[in-house]
Design an enzyme around this catalytic site. Structure first.
Site, PDB file in Angstrom:
ATOM      1  N   THR A 121      19.053   7.515 -31.960  1.00 50.79           N
ATOM      2  CA  THR A 121      19.774   6.580 -31.092  1.00 50.79           C
ATOM      3  C   THR A 121      21.118   7.423 -30.138  1.00 50.79           C
ATOM      4  OG1 THR A 121      19.527   5.164 -32.795  1.00 50.79           O
ATOM      5  CG2 THR A 121      21.018   4.540 -31.015  1.00 50.79           C
ATOM      6  N   PHE A 150      13.305   1.417 -34.164  1.00 52.96           N
ATOM      7  CA  PHE A 150      13.817   0.183 -34.356  1.00 52.96           C
ATOM      8  C   PHE A 150      13.545  -0.128 -35.959  1.00 52.96           C
ATOM      9  CE2 PHE A 150      12.504   0.036 -30.063  1.00 52.96           C
ATOM     10  CZ  PHE A 150      13.818  -0.398 -29.497  1.00 52.96           C
ATOM     11  N   LEU A 151      13.097   0.890 -36.806  1.00 50.30           N
ATOM     12  CA  LEU A 151      12.931   0.590 -38.299  1.00 50.30           C
ATOM     13  C   LEU A 151      14.067   0.089 -38.861  1.00 50.30           C
ATOM     14  CD1 LEU A 151      14.019   2.978 -40.112  1.00 50.30           C
ATOM     15  CD2 LEU A 151      12.295   3.942 -39.304  1.00 50.30           C
ATOM     16  N   PHE A 250      19.198 -13.325 -38.696  1.00 53.62           N
ATOM     17  CA  PHE A 250      20.294 -12.699 -38.669  1.00 53.62           C
ATOM     18  C   PHE A 250      21.536 -13.736 -38.495  1.00 53.62           C
ATOM     19  CE2 PHE A 250      20.395  -7.933 -38.440  1.00 53.62           C
ATOM     20  CZ  PHE A 250      19.007  -7.790 -38.734  1.00 53.62           C
ATOM     21  N   GLY A 254      28.343 -13.629 -44.200  1.00 56.20           N
ATOM     22  CA  GLY A 254      28.433 -12.518 -45.353  1.00 56.20           C
ATOM     23  C   GLY A 254      29.581 -11.788 -45.287  1.00 56.20           C
ATOM     24  N   CYS A 261      23.899   2.172 -38.439  1.00 56.59           N
ATOM     25  CA  CYS A 261      23.545   1.969 -37.142  1.00 56.59           C
ATOM     26  C   CYS A 261      24.390   0.828 -36.502  1.00 56.59           C
ATOM     27  CB  CYS A 261      22.036   1.367 -37.185  1.00 56.59           C
ATOM     28  SG  CYS A 261      20.876   2.792 -37.391  1.00 56.59           S
ATOM     29  N   LYS A 264      28.263   1.946 -35.779  1.00 59.63           N
ATOM     30  CA  LYS A 264      28.313   3.283 -34.822  1.00 59.63           C
ATOM     31  C   LYS A 264      27.863   2.883 -33.306  1.00 59.63           C
ATOM     32  CE  LYS A 264      24.361   6.210 -35.640  1.00 59.63           C
ATOM     33  NZ  LYS A 264      23.605   5.981 -34.464  1.00 59.63           N
ATOM     34  N   LYS A 335      22.793  -2.708 -47.783  1.00 61.59           N
ATOM     35  CA  LYS A 335      21.927  -4.111 -47.538  1.00 61.59           C
ATOM     36  C   LYS A 335      20.999  -3.755 -48.885  1.00 61.59           C
ATOM     37  CE  LYS A 335      18.589  -2.457 -44.293  1.00 61.59           C
ATOM     38  NZ  LYS A 335      17.875  -2.900 -43.349  1.00 61.59           N
TER      39      LYS A 335
HETATM   40  P1  NAD Z   1      20.182  10.861 -41.505  1.00 61.68           P
HETATM   41  O1  NAD Z   1      21.705  11.314 -41.633  1.00 61.68           O
HETATM   42  O2  NAD Z   1      19.550  10.333 -42.517  1.00 61.68           O
HETATM   43  O3  NAD Z   1      19.305  12.310 -41.241  1.00 61.68           O
HETATM   44  C1  NAD Z   1      19.562  13.214 -40.155  1.00 61.68           C
HETATM   45  C2  NAD Z   1      19.022  14.532 -40.568  1.00 61.68           C
HETATM   46  O4  NAD Z   1      19.006  15.551 -39.451  1.00 61.68           O
HETATM   47  C3  NAD Z   1      19.690  15.222 -41.703  1.00 61.68           C
HETATM   48  O5  NAD Z   1      18.739  15.498 -43.066  1.00 61.68           O
HETATM   49  C4  NAD Z   1      20.434  16.404 -41.310  1.00 61.68           C
HETATM   50  O6  NAD Z   1      20.476  17.568 -42.093  1.00 61.68           O
HETATM   51  C5  NAD Z   1      19.304  16.822 -39.991  1.00 61.68           C
HETATM   52  N1  NAD Z   1      19.818  17.791 -39.030  1.00 61.68           N
HETATM   53  C6  NAD Z   1      21.134  17.599 -38.711  1.00 61.68           C
HETATM   54  N2  NAD Z   1      21.127  18.812 -37.492  1.00 61.68           N
HETATM   55  C7  NAD Z   1      19.915  19.266 -37.468  1.00 61.68           C
HETATM   56  C8  NAD Z   1      19.329  20.404 -36.732  1.00 61.68           C
HETATM   57  N3  NAD Z   1      19.900  20.993 -35.647  1.00 61.68           N
HETATM   58  N4  NAD Z   1      17.942  20.555 -37.044  1.00 61.68           N
HETATM   59  C9  NAD Z   1      17.214  20.003 -38.117  1.00 61.68           C
HETATM   60  N5  NAD Z   1      17.916  19.111 -38.807  1.00 61.68           N
HETATM   61  C10 NAD Z   1      19.029  18.510 -38.592  1.00 61.68           C
HETATM   62  O7  NAD Z   1      20.030  10.029 -40.241  1.00 61.68           O
HETATM   63  P2  NAD Z   1      18.896   8.789 -40.079  1.00 61.68           P
HETATM   64  O8  NAD Z   1      19.477   7.641 -40.587  1.00 61.68           O
HETATM   65  O9  NAD Z   1      17.779   9.222 -40.376  1.00 61.68           O
HETATM   66  O10 NAD Z   1      19.251   8.740 -38.140  1.00 61.68           O
HETATM   67  C11 NAD Z   1      18.754   9.426 -37.362  1.00 61.68           C
HETATM   68  C12 NAD Z   1      18.883   8.955 -36.015  1.00 61.68           C
HETATM   69  O11 NAD Z   1      17.945   7.524 -35.994  1.00 61.68           O
HETATM   70  C13 NAD Z   1      20.180   8.260 -35.721  1.00 61.68           C
HETATM   71  O12 NAD Z   1      20.420   8.772 -34.310  1.00 61.68           O
HETATM   72  C14 NAD Z   1      20.157   7.017 -36.132  1.00 61.68           C
HETATM   73  O13 NAD Z   1      21.127   6.138 -35.021  1.00 61.68           O
HETATM   74  C15 NAD Z   1      18.795   6.705 -35.614  1.00 61.68           C
HETATM   75  N6  NAD Z   1      18.378   5.599 -36.343  1.00 61.68           N
HETATM   76  C16 NAD Z   1      18.675   5.288 -37.301  1.00 61.68           C
HETATM   77  C17 NAD Z   1      17.975   4.041 -38.200  1.00 61.68           C
HETATM   78  C18 NAD Z   1      18.274   3.966 -39.750  1.00 61.68           C
HETATM   79  O14 NAD Z   1      17.858   2.774 -40.286  1.00 61.68           O
HETATM   80  N7  NAD Z   1      18.680   4.837 -40.378  1.00 61.68           N
HETATM   81  C19 NAD Z   1      17.034   3.145 -37.486  1.00 61.68           C
HETATM   82  C20 NAD Z   1      17.053   3.578 -36.363  1.00 61.68           C
HETATM   83  C21 NAD Z   1      17.409   4.681 -35.729  1.00 61.68           C
END
Ligand code: NAD
Length: 446
Positions: A121, A150-151, A250, A254, A261, A264, A335
């Protein structure tokens, strides 16, 4: 198709695994050596229902591999997803160091045309920064595409495999076609693939999360108004939800939203808007309401025991209003169905209880390993949901895991010192609990 996913966290690991499941060859790459070692030893570093089985199957078929080697990931794929974290910087704006760091590395190892996809994101315009970073390191042709994810954690596989929509922000017909081909197996029922310009795709993700966060803060504000005037938010919520223009989703009051997400992304959108000269007043309020909501349950607990003291005629005001009290907490993750503790309201609630002098015991079905990293030995963790109640002065329900929904109330009554429940998720029937002799507090109900 040959795909690599850079960043093997909640999003990257699910993306890579699901794309392998739909027949592609996927390399998941991460700089975290421990995480990759865990994956290579057939274990899963996060809790996500159904993920382990899917990983095992695709690894066994040779479609899914894990590496820390960026060169192997880039050279061995035509499609590269960037799914690294975008945590908030000090001013709330998204920290793009990981995304741009990954882009530079991708550029360094390019060996032919690639489609580079931003799944993280990221603020509007980031795709152009990624393009510049990759360009600075390679002469090979490539396209940058925005494909926000969007998961929902806890239902991530289902969400990825059967998405409500797939948003693709692309500037070249070649990249757009490759993306549509990639997603075709997942959107077989109807055309839910939206191809648009890159900026709109990036903004769609923020606007969607901002809307969901707004719904949560809205219903929490309604709950607080209800409890102050003697109305019941549960009746109000139902009365609202049947209106098809509003709906039920939604609209659950609560203890505030958390996770990696909503907090931030709302902050980042406020910040980006500001950079473009827009004062995002609604979003600032959404955030302020949420911060306040995280204090509602602990305030209720403190007020209950203060009132008891006042009734006993203790005049001296205690500096630690919960000194000598033990609160048992059910649910720690932000959650249910995830072990993710990022921005979990439980952290604010428990810290406030501890500051007020309480002893805190806690149980969560899967998040205790993560929670221990935060609370260390300040909280007593219990592997057993009932054992944690033994001798406690009250139960506080913080996360609505399904195993907490229909507990054995007689057992709870026996284990607690007094039958006292603070329900931060309104999962119990107020009338029934009171009939059973519980003193019962919840959100927005009197
Ligand atoms: P996360 O922190 O679980 O995973 C990020 C991973 O990236 C980590 O394992 C980290 O070691 C790795 N990383 C960092 N720099 C790196 C590099 N240079 N090369 C290789 N790996 C690297 O994060 P997440 O929850 O999976 O979220 C990732 C993105 O997706 C964010 O932008 C988040 O906003 C977005 N997003 C998250 C969700 C969610 O539910 N978690 C849903 C939709 C979108």
């Amino acid at each position: 198709m040959k795909i690599s996913v850079i960043g093997t966290g909640y999003v990257g690991l699910v993306t890579g695994t699901c794309l392998a499941e739909s027949g592609n060859d996927v390399i998941c790459m991460d700089i975290d050596e421990k995480k990759i070692a865990v994956l290579n030893s057939a274990m899963v570093p996060i809790y996500e229902p159904g993920l382990e089985e899917l990983i095992k199957r695709n690894v066994a078929h040779g479609r899914l591999t894990f590496t820390t080697d960026m060169s192997r990931a880039v050279k061995g794929s035509d499609i590269i997803f960037i799914a690294v974290g975008t945590p908030p910087g000090e001013d709330g704006s998204a920290d793009l160091n990981y995304v741009l760091g990954a882009a530079l590395q991708i550029g360094k190892y390019m060996n032919g045309y690639k489609v580079i996809i931003n799944k993280s994101t990221v603020p509007v315009g980031t795709a152009y920064k990624v393009k510049a970073a990759v360009s600075s390191k390679t002469r090979f042709k490539f396209d940058v595409v925005s494909n926000p994810e969007f998961l929902k954690e806890g239902a991530a596989i289902e969400d990825f495999m059967k998405p409500d929509r797939v948003v693709i922000g692309a500037e070249s017909a070649r990249a757009s076609e490759i993306m549509q081909e990639l997603y075709a197996p997942l959107v077989r029922k109807g055309d839910r693939t939206l191809v648009m310009d890159i900026r709109s795709a990036e903004m769609t993700k923020y606007a969607s999360n901002a809307m969901l966060a707004t719904k949560i803060s809205f219903i929490n504000e309604m709950a607080n108004i209800c409890s102050s005037m003697g109305a019941d938010i549960d009746n109000v919520r139902k009365g609202m939800g049947y209106d098809r223009r509003i709906g039920f989703e939604f609209l659950f009051p609560g203890v505030g939203y958390g996770g990696s997400c909503f907090p931030k992304d709302v902050k980042a959108l406020v910040q980006t808007a500001q950079e473009y000269g827009v004062d995002a007043k609604v979003l600032k309020s959404v955030e302020a309401v949420n911060e306040q909501q995280k204090t509602v349950l602990s305030n209720m607990i403190i007020a209950h025991f203060a009132e008891k003291e006042a009734k006993k005629g203790t005049t001296a005001k205690k500096t630690k209003p919960l000194a000598g009290k033990t609160i048992a907490v059910w649910g720690l993750s932000f959650k249910p169905r995830t072990d993710d503790m990022r921005e979990a309201p439980s952290v604010v609630i428990i810290n406030r209880l501890l500051r007020a002098g309480a002893t805190v015991k806690a149980h969560d079905p899967v998040a205790m390993t993560e929670a221990r990293k935060i609370f260390k030995n300040r909280v007593h963790f219990s592997e057993n949901d009932y054992e944690v109640l033994r001798g406690a002065d009250a139960l506080a329900v913080v996360t609505e895991w399904s195993e907490f929904r229909t507990p054995d109330f007689q057992k709870i009554k026996k284990l607690l010192k007094k039958p006292l429940i603070f329900d931060g998720r309104n999962i119990y029937n107020q009338a029934e609990l009171r009939k059973m002799g519980f003193t019962y507090y919840s959100i927005g109900r009197t």
